[in-house]
Design an enzyme around this catalytic site. Structure first.
Site, PDB file in Angstrom:
ATOM      1  N   ALA A 182      25.556  53.761  34.083  1.00  0.00           N
ATOM      2  CA  ALA A 182      24.134  53.218  33.991  1.00  0.00           C
ATOM      3  C   ALA A 182      23.959  52.228  35.301  1.00  0.00           C
ATOM      4  O   ALA A 182      24.516  51.450  35.694  1.00  0.00           O
ATOM      5  CB  ALA A 182      24.141  51.992  32.890  1.00  0.00           C
ATOM      6  N   LYS A 228      32.807  37.214  37.389  1.00  0.00           N
ATOM      7  CA  LYS A 228      33.267  35.825  37.254  1.00  0.00           C
ATOM      8  C   LYS A 228      32.155  34.775  37.227  1.00  0.00           C
ATOM      9  O   LYS A 228      32.425  33.900  36.331  1.00  0.00           O
ATOM     10  CB  LYS A 228      34.114  35.278  38.757  1.00  0.00           C
ATOM     11  CG  LYS A 228      32.948  35.685  39.908  1.00  0.00           C
ATOM     12  CD  LYS A 228      33.483  35.361  41.179  1.00  0.00           C
ATOM     13  CE  LYS A 228      32.771  35.656  42.382  1.00  0.00           C
ATOM     14  NZ  LYS A 228      32.529  36.987  42.429  1.00  0.00           N
ATOM     15  N   GLU A 276      40.858  41.082  34.666  1.00  0.00           N
ATOM     16  CA  GLU A 276      41.808  40.776  35.844  1.00  0.00           C
ATOM     17  C   GLU A 276      41.150  40.836  37.115  1.00  0.00           C
ATOM     18  O   GLU A 276      41.681  40.053  37.930  1.00  0.00           O
ATOM     19  CB  GLU A 276      42.884  41.852  35.822  1.00  0.00           C
ATOM     20  CG  GLU A 276      43.931  41.722  36.860  1.00  0.00           C
ATOM     21  CD  GLU A 276      44.951  40.549  36.330  1.00  0.00           C
ATOM     22  OE1 GLU A 276      44.777  39.594  37.336  1.00  0.00           O
ATOM     23  OE2 GLU A 276      45.607  40.408  35.558  1.00  0.00           O
ATOM     24  N   ILE A 295      44.868  40.920  43.068  1.00  0.00           N
ATOM     25  CA  ILE A 295      45.925  40.218  42.870  1.00  0.00           C
ATOM     26  C   ILE A 295      46.242  39.995  41.345  1.00  0.00           C
ATOM     27  O   ILE A 295      45.067  39.486  40.497  1.00  0.00           O
ATOM     28  CB  ILE A 295      45.932  38.597  43.376  1.00  0.00           C
ATOM     29  CG1 ILE A 295      45.918  38.802  44.755  1.00  0.00           C
ATOM     30  CG2 ILE A 295      47.070  37.890  42.923  1.00  0.00           C
ATOM     31  CD1 ILE A 295      45.557  37.336  45.609  1.00  0.00           C
ATOM     32  N   GLY A 342      30.822  42.341  57.882  1.00  0.00           N
ATOM     33  CA  GLY A 342      30.852  42.463  56.187  1.00  0.00           C
ATOM     34  C   GLY A 342      31.521  41.623  55.526  1.00  0.00           C
ATOM     35  O   GLY A 342      31.723  41.655  54.141  1.00  0.00           O
ATOM     36  N   LYS A 364      35.836  30.818  39.969  1.00  0.00           N
ATOM     37  CA  LYS A 364      37.275  31.274  39.568  1.00  0.00           C
ATOM     38  C   LYS A 364      38.218  30.503  39.142  1.00  0.00           C
ATOM     39  O   LYS A 364      39.137  30.503  38.343  1.00  0.00           O
ATOM     40  CB  LYS A 364      37.888  31.982  40.849  1.00  0.00           C
ATOM     41  CG  LYS A 364      37.086  33.080  41.486  1.00  0.00           C
ATOM     42  CD  LYS A 364      37.571  33.429  42.793  1.00  0.00           C
ATOM     43  CE  LYS A 364      36.426  34.774  43.085  1.00  0.00           C
ATOM     44  NZ  LYS A 364      36.762  35.202  44.495  1.00  0.00           N
ATOM     45  N   GLY A 424      37.185  43.510  47.944  1.00  0.00           N
ATOM     46  CA  GLY A 424      37.216  45.187  48.464  1.00  0.00           C
ATOM     47  C   GLY A 424      37.108  45.983  47.437  1.00  0.00           C
ATOM     48  O   GLY A 424      37.650  45.886  46.209  1.00  0.00           O
TER      49      GLY A 424
END
Length: 438
Positions: free
Chosen positions: A46, A106, A130, A137, A188, A206, A307
Site C-alpha cells: 500500500a 518509533k 525490533e 541492532i 544523506g 527510542k 539504513g
C-alpha cells in the site's frame, strides 16, 4: 519443496526500508519459508502513489492505494509508512481484525504505544517492533524476553546515527558543528530538516521505548528529558579530549531509589563519556546500547542503527517470529508494563557536571566560585585553569576554568550554574556538560 501453509503479508509503505523488505521477501521466499514454517506471500504494497520512483524494482501489480482492503485480507501487516496518521489507524484496523503487526515506527510507539498494545491484547494478537529502537541492532527482544527474569538497572545508548556521525567527525577533525551537519546532509546521513535528530527528538522516542521495556512501565514521551547537540562547539570537543572524554548524545534510562522506593529516570542529552568506555569507541553513524543488569552484568549491543537493508533485516526477523506464532497457534504475548514505577524529573538524578567558565584572573575569584558552588551543596572534584591573554592590548587577563564537580542532584548542580551565571566574578559560562559512564 515442502508444502507449507501460506500466510498473506501486507506491506504498508515502500520507502528506503519498505522497498528492501519487499525485495527480500520476494527473493528469499524459500529460505524464509523454511525458517518460519510458512510461506510468506507478499499480498500487496500500500502506497500513496503507485507510480512514484523507488530505489528497488518491484512488480507493479503488487502496488495499491487501497490500504484498508489489503490489511483486512492479510495475516501479518508490516507498517513502514512512518508518522502518526494514517499509520496508527491502519495498525489498529489490522489488530482489530486479528492480524499480527510488525512496525519500525518509533514515533507512533512512543506516543500511542499503550493504545496499540492494548488493542493487540484484546484480540490475542502481537506487535513486533525490533526495528523501532536501533535499526538492525537486536535490542528489543533481549530487553523484552532474554532479560525478563533480571532487573535492568541502567541503559545508556547511542541511538541516533546522524548525531553520532556529526560528533564523531567533530572529535576526529576539530570541525565545527555547522560544517559537519552540512556534510551529513549532503551525504544523506541527515535530513534537509535535521531537527528531529540534532535536537534529540528521535533519540527521545527510542529512549521511551527502551525504558518501557526495561522497567516494565509505560513511559510517555513527555516524561523524557530532552536536549540536543546544536550547542556543542569545537572548543567543547577539544576540552573533552584533553580531559579524557568524548561527547556523545546519550539516551539514559535508569532505575533509581536503591534501598528505598523505586523510580525511573529517562533522559537524552549530550554527555561526556570516558574515551575508554565501550560507548566512547562508537564511531560514524553506528549505534550502540549498553545495558547494566543485576544478574547479567554489563551487556553491549552494537551495529548499524539505520539504513534500508539493515533495518529490513530486523523487520524480517519480526515477520518470521509472527509467522511462527501463527503456525504454533495461541494468543500473542502482550507487553509487560505492570510495574508502574513513577517517572521522576531530571532534577532528582544524581550526576556530576563539567563546567567551563571564563573569569577575571585576579585574587579571590577561585574562593568566590568555590563558595557559590558549596552554597548549594556542590563540591569541586577537579579544576584546570588556563590564562587567556587580553585581546585589547591591556594587561587585563582572564582565566578559563574547567571545573569537574562531585556527584550531586541535577537540580542542585543546575542551581549552582545559575548562581555562577549571575555572579560578578564570572565573565561567561562557556559550557555545561554532564558526565556519564564513569
Amino acid at each position: 519443496m515442502t508444502d507449507y501453509r501460506r500466510l498473506r503479508v501486507a506491506l504498508l509503505g515502500a520507502g528506503a526500508v519498505g522497498s528492501q523488505v519487499a525485495s527480500l521477501l520476494l527473493r528469499h521466499g524459500d529460505e524464509l519459508a523454511d525458517r518460519a514454517g510458512a510461506r510468506l506471500e507478499l499480498a500487496g504494497i500500500a502506497v500513496r502513489d503507485v507510480d512514484a520512483p523507488r530505489d528497488v524494482d518491484l512488480p507493479r501489480e503488487l502496488f495499491t492505494t487501497d490500504a484498508e482492503t489489503l490489511i483486512t485480507g492479510s495475516d501479518i501487516v508490516i507498517e513502514l509508512m512512518g508518522g502518526i496518521e494514517p499509520a496508527r489507524s491502519h495498525i489498529l484496523l489490522g489488530l482489530g481484525s486479528g492480524t499480527d503487526v510488525v512496525t519500525a515506527n518509533k514515533a507512533l510507539l512512543a506516543t500511542h504505544g499503550p493504545e496499540i498494545y492494548e488493542a493487540a491484547e484484546r484480540v490475542g494478537a502481537s506487535v513486533y517492533y525490533e526495528a523501532a529502537a536501533a535499526g538492525a541492532i537486536p535490542i528489543i527482544r533481549p530487553l523484552r524476553d532474554s532479560l525478563a527474569g533480571d532487573r535492568v538497572v541502567r541503559i545508556m545508548g547511542i541511538v541516533n546515527g546522524t548525531t553520532n556521525y556529526i560528533l564523531d567527525r567533530m572529535d576526529g577533525e576539530g570541525a565545527d558543528f555547522a560544517d559537519v551537519l552540512a556534510d551529513a546532509q549532503r551525504l544523506g546521513y541527515a535530513e534537509a530538516d535535521p531537527t528531529a535528530d540534532v535536537e534529540g527528538y528521535d533519540a527521545a522516542q527510542k529512549a521511551a521505548i527502551l525504558a518501557s521495556l526495561a522497567f516494565h512501565t509505560a513511559v510517555p514521551l513527555e516524561a523524557v528529558h530532552r536536549e540536543g547537540i546544536t550547542g556543542v562547539t569545537a572548543d567543547m570537543i577539544e576540552e573533552a579530549r584533553e580531559a579524557g572524554f568524548v561527547i556523545k548524545l546519550l539516551a539514559v534510562c535508569e532505575r533509581l531509589g536503591e534501598g528505598g522506593p523505586e523510580s525511573i529516570s529517562v533522559r537524552v542529552y549530550p554527555a561526556l563519556v570516558p574515551r575508554d568506555h565501550p560507548l566512547g569507541a562508537v564511531h560514524g553513524a553506528n549505534n550502540a546500547v549498553f545495558v547494566e543488569a543485576e544478574a547479567a552484568g554489563s551487556l553491549m549491543f552494537y551495529g548499524a542503527g539505520a539504513g534500508g537493508v539493515q533495518t529490513a533485516s530486523a523487520v524480517l526477523g519480526d515477520v518470521v517470529s509472527a509467522a511462527r506464532r501463527h503456525i504454533a497457534g495461541g494468543t500473542g504475548v502482550g507487553e509487560s508494563t505492570r510495574a508502574n514505577l513513577p517517572i521522576v524529573s531530571i532534577g532528582h538524578v544524581l550526576t556530576r557536571y563539567q563546567i567551563t567558565l571564563e573569569v577575571s584572573d585576579e585574587a579571590g575569584v577561585l574562593a568566590a566560585i568555590a563558595g557559590l558552588l558549596s552554597d548549594g551543596g556542590v563540591s569541586v572534584a577537579t579544576l584546570v585553569q588556563t590564562v587567556i591573554p587580553a585581546s585589547d592590548g591591556t594587561d587585563r587577563e582572564s582565566a578559563r576554568l574547567i571545573i569537574g564537580t562531585h556527584r550531586a542532584t541535577d537540580s542542585a548542580l543546575s542551581a549552582a550554574v545559575d548562581r555562577l551565571t549571575a555572579s560578578d566574578v564570572v565573565e561567561r559560562v562557556v559550557s555545561v556538560l554532564r558526565v556519564e559512564g564513569e
